[in-house]
Design a protein around this motif. Structure first.
Motif, PDB file in Angstrom:
ATOM      1  N   PRO A 209       5.509  -1.985  11.012  1.00 25.53           N
ATOM      2  CA  PRO A 209       4.500  -2.863  10.390  1.00 25.53           C
ATOM      3  C   PRO A 209       4.715  -4.319  10.763  1.00 25.53           C
ATOM      4  N   SER A 210       3.645  -5.050  10.844  1.00 24.79           N
ATOM      5  CA  SER A 210       3.738  -6.494  11.060  1.00 24.79           C
ATOM      6  C   SER A 210       4.216  -7.159   9.782  1.00 24.79           C
ATOM      7  N   LEU A 211       4.955  -8.238   9.933  1.00 19.48           N
ATOM      8  CA  LEU A 211       5.294  -9.045   8.765  1.00 19.48           C
ATOM      9  C   LEU A 211       4.015  -9.516   8.078  1.00 19.48           C
ATOM     10  N   ASN A 212       4.051  -9.548   6.756  1.00 18.47           N
ATOM     11  CA  ASN A 212       2.941 -10.031   5.942  1.00 18.47           C
ATOM     12  C   ASN A 212       1.702  -9.147   6.060  1.00 18.47           C
ATOM     13  N   SER A 213       1.914  -7.861   6.326  1.00 19.87           N
ATOM     14  CA  SER A 213       0.809  -6.907   6.356  1.00 19.87           C
ATOM     15  C   SER A 213       0.911  -5.964   5.169  1.00 19.87           C
ATOM     16  N   HIS A 214      -0.142  -5.211   4.928  1.00 18.97           N
ATOM     17  CA  HIS A 214      -0.209  -4.282   3.803  1.00 18.97           C
ATOM     18  C   HIS A 214      -0.414  -2.845   4.290  1.00 18.97           C
ATOM     19  N   TRP A 215       0.163  -1.911   3.567  1.00 18.59           N
ATOM     20  CA  TRP A 215      -0.184  -0.494   3.672  1.00 18.59           C
ATOM     21  C   TRP A 215      -0.735  -0.043   2.330  1.00 18.59           C
ATOM     22  N   ARG A 216      -1.655   0.915   2.393  1.00 18.42           N
ATOM     23  CA  ARG A 216      -2.100   1.580   1.169  1.00 18.42           C
ATOM     24  C   ARG A 216      -1.102   2.700   0.858  1.00 18.42           C
ATOM     25  N   MET A 217      -0.517   2.712  -0.348  1.00 20.14           N
ATOM     26  CA  MET A 217       0.435   3.739  -0.734  1.00 20.14           C
ATOM     27  C   MET A 217       0.294   4.066  -2.215  1.00 20.14           C
ATOM     28  N   ASN A 218       0.795   5.237  -2.564  1.00 20.97           N
ATOM     29  CA  ASN A 218       0.912   5.583  -3.971  1.00 20.97           C
ATOM     30  C   ASN A 218       2.068   6.552  -4.142  1.00 20.97           C
ATOM     31  N   PHE A 219       2.504   6.694  -5.381  1.00 24.10           N
ATOM     32  CA  PHE A 219       3.618   7.564  -5.730  1.00 24.10           C
ATOM     33  C   PHE A 219       3.224   8.344  -6.977  1.00 24.10           C
ATOM     34  N   SER A 220       3.620   9.598  -7.010  1.00 23.29           N
ATOM     35  CA  SER A 220       3.245  10.465  -8.124  1.00 23.29           C
ATOM     36  C   SER A 220       4.460  11.266  -8.586  1.00 23.29           C
ATOM     37  N   ARG A 221       4.482  11.562  -9.860  1.00 23.88           N
ATOM     38  CA  ARG A 221       5.485  12.454 -10.446  1.00 23.88           C
ATOM     39  C   ARG A 221       4.759  13.570 -11.173  1.00 23.88           C
ATOM     40  N   VAL A 222       4.979  14.808 -10.743  1.00 24.96           N
ATOM     41  CA  VAL A 222       4.419  15.964 -11.431  1.00 24.96           C
ATOM     42  C   VAL A 222       5.468  16.476 -12.411  1.00 24.96           C
ATOM     43  N   GLN A 223       5.090  16.600 -13.669  1.00 31.57           N
ATOM     44  CA  GLN A 223       6.037  16.966 -14.727  1.00 31.57           C
ATOM     45  C   GLN A 223       5.468  18.115 -15.554  1.00 31.57           C
ATOM     46  N   TRP A 224       6.201  19.233 -15.565  1.00 33.42           N
ATOM     47  CA  TRP A 224       5.795  20.418 -16.314  1.00 33.42           C
ATOM     48  C   TRP A 224       6.592  20.533 -17.609  1.00 33.42           C
ATOM     49  N   GLN A 225       5.948  21.010 -18.671  1.00 32.59           N
ATOM     50  CA  GLN A 225       6.700  21.465 -19.825  1.00 32.59           C
ATOM     51  C   GLN A 225       7.429  22.746 -19.436  1.00 32.59           C
TER      52      GLN A 225
END
Length: 366
Positions: A209-225
């Motif tokens: 990546p270039s300095l001072n650039s953005h990526w689109r990202m996300n993080f998820s946690r799947v949690q079961w009883q």
């Protein structure tokens, strides 16, 4: 790929395709308006040892905001904390995630199985603004990995490329407690990840990546009883049916579907600065997708797309002010079964276009 695995993937895709045109009311569109999360990933020159533990170098990285329910505001606050840190260098993107958990258990140990049938941690990456391609990585407490490439979201006919792997990926899980032991109380499990930039590179694109650039990202946690059967953990059932999982995420989507990359957060690649602003493309992209959502509502009600944006339900609330920033062109088929909208930023050469199939083009590049 086994027959059972193929069936599970197919079933998952069919489930997600049910959301193809999920926006049927203004209330649903309103839930898609929350601001995306933003994280500043700092560049390092020091070497990181991937061991699942938070060594001293991680002190340079800020903690992310706490994960929230995937549907966002109005939903219960997750009872267990989840946060991450990120760093990067010329070769890799580094992620450290910590997941509070009093009962750490997992059963899946086959690579590229359906990992979210266990509790898991998930990473979604979309490096290039002008490309619909994105990547998904899932890891459970056994350190079992599933990774895939999506050419476009399921709701637009995308199909997961399960044979694709992140080459030279490194992942290590640390368990603060004991895995699959119901006789004690655990504290947390953590995962440390190194993703080589080169493994996400498409022909003709940068490896880093270039300095001072953005990526689109996300993080998820799947949690079961969970429930215990003969001293072993399993997903909890009532009346012989599995209870639904919880979906906790870094940047809420507004509905239960992670495959809305336009709703993910932004990672800012920096040397040492900290910013709280979005990329130049943010306003155009948000406006274009709001047009898309409102056109879906119009099509569902009128069986055709609108030729005039001002005739869309929700125009005053979601579009009127934002459209003042753009020169707008809309092309509609004679039978109004197709539309394409172009937003050109005033006093600029930047543009963003979108059509009813979710296809888009843009020249906002980092």
């Amino acid at each position: 790929m086994s027959v059972n695995k193929s069936i599970l993937i197919f079933s998952s895709i069919i489930f997600l395709l049910q959301y193809t045109y999920a926006q049927q009311t203004i209330q649903q569109v309103r839930k898609l308006q929350s601001s995306p999360a933003l994280y500043n990933a700092h560049k390092i020159t020091e070497k990181i040892t991937i061991d699942g533990k938070m060594e001293e170098i991680w002190a340079k990285a800020p903690w992310s905001s706490l994960f929230a329910d995937i549907e966002g505001d109005g939903q219960p606050v997750p009872p267990l904390k989840t946060q991450f840190k990120m760093l990067w260098d010329d070769n890799n993107l580094y992620i450290y995630a910590k997941l509070e958990e009093p009962h750490i258990w997992a059963s899946i140990q086959q690579r590229d199985a359906i990992i979210y049938h266990d509790n898991d941690f998930e990473v979604f990456l979309k490096p290039t603004p002008s490309s619909p391609i994105y990547y998904e990585l899932e890891i459970n407490p056994h350190n079992t990995v599933m990774d895939l490439l999506m050419p476009k979201p399921y709701r637009f006919g995308g199909q997961a490329l399960m044979h694709w792997d992140i080459q030279n990926l490194q992942t290590v899980v640390h368990v603060e407690g004991t895995l699959n032991n119901p006789n004690d109380k655990d504290s947390y499990w953590s995962v440390e990840i190194a993703i080589p930039f080169q493994s996400l590179t498409k022909f003709g694109t940068r490896k880093t990546p270039s300095l001072n650039s953005h990526w689109r990202m996300n993080f998820s946690r799947v949690q079961w009883q969970h429930q215990l059967e003969n001293g072993q953990y399993s997903r909890k059932k009532e009346n012989q049916k599995l209870l639904p999982e919880d979906n906790w995420v870094w940047s809420p989507i507004g509905l239960i579907n992670m495959h809305y990359p336009e709703r993910w957060g932004y990672i800012y690649f920096t040397a040492d600065s900290t910013i709280d602003s979005y990329p130049a493309s943010y306003r155009a992209e948000k406006t274009a997708w709001n047009i898309h959502y409102l056109q879906q509502i119009h099509r569902n009600k009128e069986k055709q797309y609108a030729a005039e944006l001002s005739s869309l339900e929700g125009y005053a609330e979601f579009l009127k002010e934002d459209l003042k920033n753009f020169d707008v062109q809309i092309t509609v088929a004679a039978d109004k079964s197709f539309y394409r909208v172009s937003l050109k930023e005033k006093n600029s050469t930047h543009f963003f276009t979108i059509d009813n199939h979710g296809n888009y083009t843009t020249n906002y590049e980092q």
